[in-house]
Design a protein around this motif. Structure first.
Motif, PDB file in Angstrom:
ATOM      1  N   SER A  39       0.855  -1.182   0.000  1.00 21.67           N
ATOM      2  CA  SER A  39       0.000   0.000   0.000  1.00 21.67           C
ATOM      3  C   SER A  39       0.892   1.233   0.000  1.00 21.67           C
ATOM      4  CB  SER A  39      -0.906   0.028   1.238  1.00 21.67           C
ATOM      5  OG  SER A  39      -1.602   1.268   1.302  1.00 21.67           O
ATOM      6  N   ALA A  40       0.463   2.274  -0.670  1.00 23.41           N
ATOM      7  CA  ALA A  40       1.221   3.524  -0.674  1.00 23.41           C
ATOM      8  C   ALA A  40       1.095   4.245   0.663  1.00 23.41           C
ATOM      9  CB  ALA A  40       0.721   4.425  -1.807  1.00 23.41           C
ATOM     10  N   GLN A  41       0.155   3.784   1.505  1.00 23.91           N
ATOM     11  CA  GLN A  41      -0.066   4.419   2.800  1.00 23.91           C
ATOM     12  C   GLN A  41       0.813   3.791   3.882  1.00 23.91           C
ATOM     13  OE1 GLN A  41      -4.311   4.834   3.868  1.00 23.91           O
ATOM     14  NE2 GLN A  41      -4.815   4.190   1.778  1.00 23.91           N
ATOM     15  N   GLU A  42       1.468   4.626   4.654  1.00 23.99           N
ATOM     16  CA  GLU A  42       2.288   4.153   5.770  1.00 23.99           C
ATOM     17  C   GLU A  42       1.397   3.439   6.794  1.00 23.99           C
ATOM     18  OE1 GLU A  42       5.533   4.458   6.180  1.00 23.99           O
ATOM     19  OE2 GLU A  42       6.021   5.732   4.460  1.00 23.99           O
ATOM     20  N   GLY A  43       1.851   2.293   7.287  1.00 23.90           N
ATOM     21  CA  GLY A  43       1.147   1.591   8.344  1.00 23.90           C
ATOM     22  C   GLY A  43      -0.154   0.919   7.939  1.00 23.90           C
ATOM     23  N   TYR A  44      -0.479   0.901   6.655  1.00 20.44           N
ATOM     24  CA  TYR A  44      -1.755   0.331   6.211  1.00 20.44           C
ATOM     25  C   TYR A  44      -1.695  -1.192   6.127  1.00 20.44           C
ATOM     26  CZ  TYR A  44      -6.235   0.169   3.732  1.00 20.44           C
ATOM     27  OH  TYR A  44      -7.541  -0.071   3.379  1.00 20.44           O
ATOM     28  N   VAL A  45      -0.619  -1.721   5.567  1.00 16.13           N
ATOM     29  CA  VAL A  45      -0.446  -3.180   5.465  1.00 16.13           C
ATOM     30  C   VAL A  45       0.444  -3.658   6.605  1.00 16.13           C
ATOM     31  CG1 VAL A  45       0.456  -5.063   4.057  1.00 16.13           C
ATOM     32  CG2 VAL A  45      -0.729  -3.152   2.956  1.00 16.13           C
ATOM     33  N   ASP A  46      -0.037  -4.640   7.369  1.00 18.86           N
ATOM     34  CA  ASP A  46       0.754  -5.192   8.467  1.00 18.86           C
ATOM     35  C   ASP A  46       1.759  -6.204   7.927  1.00 18.86           C
ATOM     36  OD1 ASP A  46      -0.531  -8.172   9.056  1.00 18.86           O
ATOM     37  OD2 ASP A  46      -1.941  -6.752   8.155  1.00 18.86           O
ATOM     38  N   ASP A  47       2.751  -6.552   8.724  1.00 22.43           N
ATOM     39  CA  ASP A  47       3.835  -7.412   8.243  1.00 22.43           C
ATOM     40  C   ASP A  47       3.484  -8.890   8.168  1.00 22.43           C
ATOM     41  OD1 ASP A  47       3.785  -8.062  10.907  1.00 22.43           O
ATOM     42  OD2 ASP A  47       5.814  -7.364  11.359  1.00 22.43           O
ATOM     43  N   LYS A  48       2.210  -9.239   8.421  1.00 22.53           N
ATOM     44  CA  LYS A  48       1.765 -10.634   8.286  1.00 22.53           C
ATOM     45  C   LYS A  48       0.609 -10.786   7.300  1.00 22.53           C
ATOM     46  CE  LYS A  48       3.281 -12.118  12.872  1.00 22.53           C
ATOM     47  NZ  LYS A  48       2.900 -12.739  14.164  1.00 22.53           N
ATOM     48  N   GLY A  49       0.203  -9.681   6.697  1.00 23.94           N
ATOM     49  CA  GLY A  49      -0.872  -9.736   5.712  1.00 23.94           C
ATOM     50  C   GLY A  49      -2.252  -9.954   6.291  1.00 23.94           C
ATOM     51  N   GLU A  50      -2.409  -9.699   7.584  1.00 22.66           N
ATOM     52  CA  GLU A  50      -3.701  -9.912   8.239  1.00 22.66           C
ATOM     53  C   GLU A  50      -4.796  -9.003   7.685  1.00 22.66           C
ATOM     54  OE1 GLU A  50      -4.618 -12.229  10.567  1.00 22.66           O
ATOM     55  OE2 GLU A  50      -2.646 -13.103  10.159  1.00 22.66           O
ATOM     56  N   ILE A  51      -4.388  -7.904   7.049  1.00 21.99           N
ATOM     57  CA  ILE A  51      -5.364  -6.969   6.492  1.00 21.99           C
ATOM     58  C   ILE A  51      -6.263  -7.640   5.461  1.00 21.99           C
ATOM     59  CG2 ILE A  51      -3.803  -6.139   4.669  1.00 21.99           C
ATOM     60  CD1 ILE A  51      -5.095  -3.353   5.081  1.00 21.99           C
ATOM     61  N   LEU A  52      -5.749  -8.675   4.791  1.00 22.86           N
ATOM     62  CA  LEU A  52      -6.564  -9.391   3.810  1.00 22.86           C
ATOM     63  C   LEU A  52      -7.751 -10.077   4.495  1.00 22.86           C
ATOM     64  CD1 LEU A  52      -3.826 -11.047   1.559  1.00 22.86           C
ATOM     65  CD2 LEU A  52      -5.282  -9.099   0.967  1.00 22.86           C
ATOM     66  N   LYS A  53      -7.510 -10.644   5.665  1.00 19.37           N
ATOM     67  CA  LYS A  53      -8.578 -11.319   6.397  1.00 19.37           C
ATOM     68  C   LYS A  53      -9.570 -10.322   6.998  1.00 19.37           C
ATOM     69  CE  LYS A  53      -5.565 -15.200   7.632  1.00 19.37           C
ATOM     70  NZ  LYS A  53      -4.887 -15.930   8.726  1.00 19.37           N
ATOM     71  N   LYS A  54      -9.073  -9.154   7.378  1.00 14.06           N
ATOM     72  CA  LYS A  54      -9.954  -8.120   7.952  1.00 14.06           C
ATOM     73  C   LYS A  54     -10.902  -7.558   6.896  1.00 14.06           C
ATOM     74  CE  LYS A  54      -6.660  -6.747  11.517  1.00 14.06           C
ATOM     75  NZ  LYS A  54      -5.757  -5.666  12.014  1.00 14.06           N
ATOM     76  N   ASN A  55     -10.415  -7.498   5.630  1.00 13.33           N
ATOM     77  CA  ASN A  55     -11.268  -7.116   4.500  1.00 13.33           C
ATOM     78  C   ASN A  55     -11.946  -5.753   4.713  1.00 13.33           C
ATOM     79  OD1 ASN A  55     -12.580  -7.330   2.067  1.00 13.33           O
ATOM     80  ND2 ASN A  55     -14.102  -8.828   2.760  1.00 13.33           N
ATOM     81  N   THR A  56     -11.163  -4.776   5.170  1.00 10.24           N
ATOM     82  CA  THR A  56     -11.716  -3.448   5.461  1.00 10.24           C
ATOM     83  C   THR A  56     -11.512  -2.446   4.321  1.00 10.24           C
ATOM     84  OG1 THR A  56      -9.629  -2.901   6.568  1.00 10.24           O
ATOM     85  CG2 THR A  56     -11.449  -3.694   7.945  1.00 10.24           C
ATOM     86  N   PHE A  57     -10.984  -2.903   3.217  1.00 15.52           N
ATOM     87  CA  PHE A  57     -10.688  -2.039   2.064  1.00 15.52           C
ATOM     88  C   PHE A  57     -11.752  -2.219   0.984  1.00 15.52           C
ATOM     89  CE2 PHE A  57      -8.299  -5.961   2.250  1.00 15.52           C
ATOM     90  CZ  PHE A  57      -8.689  -6.602   1.091  1.00 15.52           C
ATOM     91  N   SER A  58     -11.767  -1.296   0.017  1.00 16.59           N
ATOM     92  CA  SER A  58     -12.773  -1.384  -1.051  1.00 16.59           C
ATOM     93  C   SER A  58     -12.190  -1.871  -2.375  1.00 16.59           C
ATOM     94  CB  SER A  58     -13.438  -0.020  -1.268  1.00 16.59           C
ATOM     95  OG  SER A  58     -12.488   0.960  -1.621  1.00 16.59           O
ATOM     96  N   LYS A  59     -10.881  -1.666  -2.600  1.00 17.40           N
ATOM     97  CA  LYS A  59     -10.256  -2.064  -3.860  1.00 17.40           C
ATOM     98  C   LYS A  59      -8.926  -2.758  -3.593  1.00 17.40           C
ATOM     99  CE  LYS A  59     -13.398  -0.048  -6.474  1.00 17.40           C
ATOM    100  NZ  LYS A  59     -14.339  -0.846  -7.303  1.00 17.40           N
TER     101      LYS A  59
END
Length: 251
Positions: A110-130
């Motif tokens: 992600s171009a945003q600082e701190g948006y993607v965690d170092d384990k990819g858990e953000i994929l499971k959280k599914n809080t993004f739109s694209k």
């Protein structure tokens, strides 16, 4: 003394003209993920040999179609090993010229600082739109991204949010411009000298997708081009390998 100086000048000019005459130009089709290292390698190669390298960057799938239709490329640096192998079976390359020049790494970025965690858990959280990725049918890194999400059991959930790029280069643009909050790109696009250049990222473990072996070949058009042979040899040299590693590839 004057005669000696004149003779020396004539000799130097002759050497210069001979060198210029022996210099050749090569057209190289290059997978988009390899853009940055290719520019550096081409510059070093031109400086050392006097040959001129004209690279074109894009998706491996599109380059294959263009080569099939007679595109004037001498050398092809693909983002996989399957496409060059296919060209070899079709007698579209110089015999014995295929080799693996790099093994790529996939990263969720992600171009945003701190948006993607170092384990990819953000994929499971599914809080993004694209979520951006390269078209799997055209780009091996897109296929690796697809394989990763299926391995994690998230493909069906996330697929409605996909933004597909024609190449990994276009995919990077989608993310860097904010048209997608995050996406899968090549490590080489966001890392340099072992450091993340900007944003936030998760380097995808290699066991979540098939190896991204990237093969190079001399195409039929370039089989008699001296510069094409020298360039592929240079690509396998230790200086070139060292440079390739700084962009996050295994060699």
């Amino acid at each position: 003394m004057k005669t000696f100086s004149k003779s020396l000048l004539v000799g130097l000019l002759a050497i210069g003209f001979s060198s210029a005459a022996s210099a050749e130009e090569i057209q190289v089709a290059v997978a988009a993920n390899f853009t940055a290292p290719m520019k550096a390698i081409a510059a070093n190669f031109e400086k050392e040999t006097g040959h001129k390298v004209t690279p074109s960057f894009g998706s491996t799938g599109k380059f294959y179609a263009q080569i099939q239709n007679g595109a004037p490329f001498d050398v092809f640096l693909a983002a996989d090993d399957e496409t060059p192998a296919k060209l070899e079976k079709e007698n579209g390359i110089k015999a014995g010229s295929r080799f693996t020049y790099a093994t790529g790494k996939l990263v969720l970025w992600s171009a945003q600082e701190g948006y993607v965690d170092d384990k990819g858990e953000i994929l499971k959280k599914n809080t993004f739109s694209k979520l951006a990725l390269a078209q799997p049918k055209l780009a091996p890194y897109g296929l690796a991204a697809e394989e990763t999400m299926k391995k994690l059991g998230l493909y069906d959930t996330l697929s409605p949010k996909f933004v597909l790029g024609e190449s990994i280069g276009q995919t990077f643009t989608f993310i860097s411009t904010g048209n997608a909050q995050l996406g899968f790109v090549a490590l080489s696009q966001v890392y340099e000298d072992g450091k993340l250049k900007s944003g936030s990222a998760w380097i995808v473990p290699g066991n979540l997708h098939n190896p991204i072996r990237q093969d190079a070949v001399i195409l039929t058009k370039g089989k008699d081009n001296k510069a094409a042979a020298e360039f592929t040899k240079y690509l396998q040299s230790e200086p070139a390998k060292a440079l390739i590693r700084t962009f996050g590839y295994d060699v």
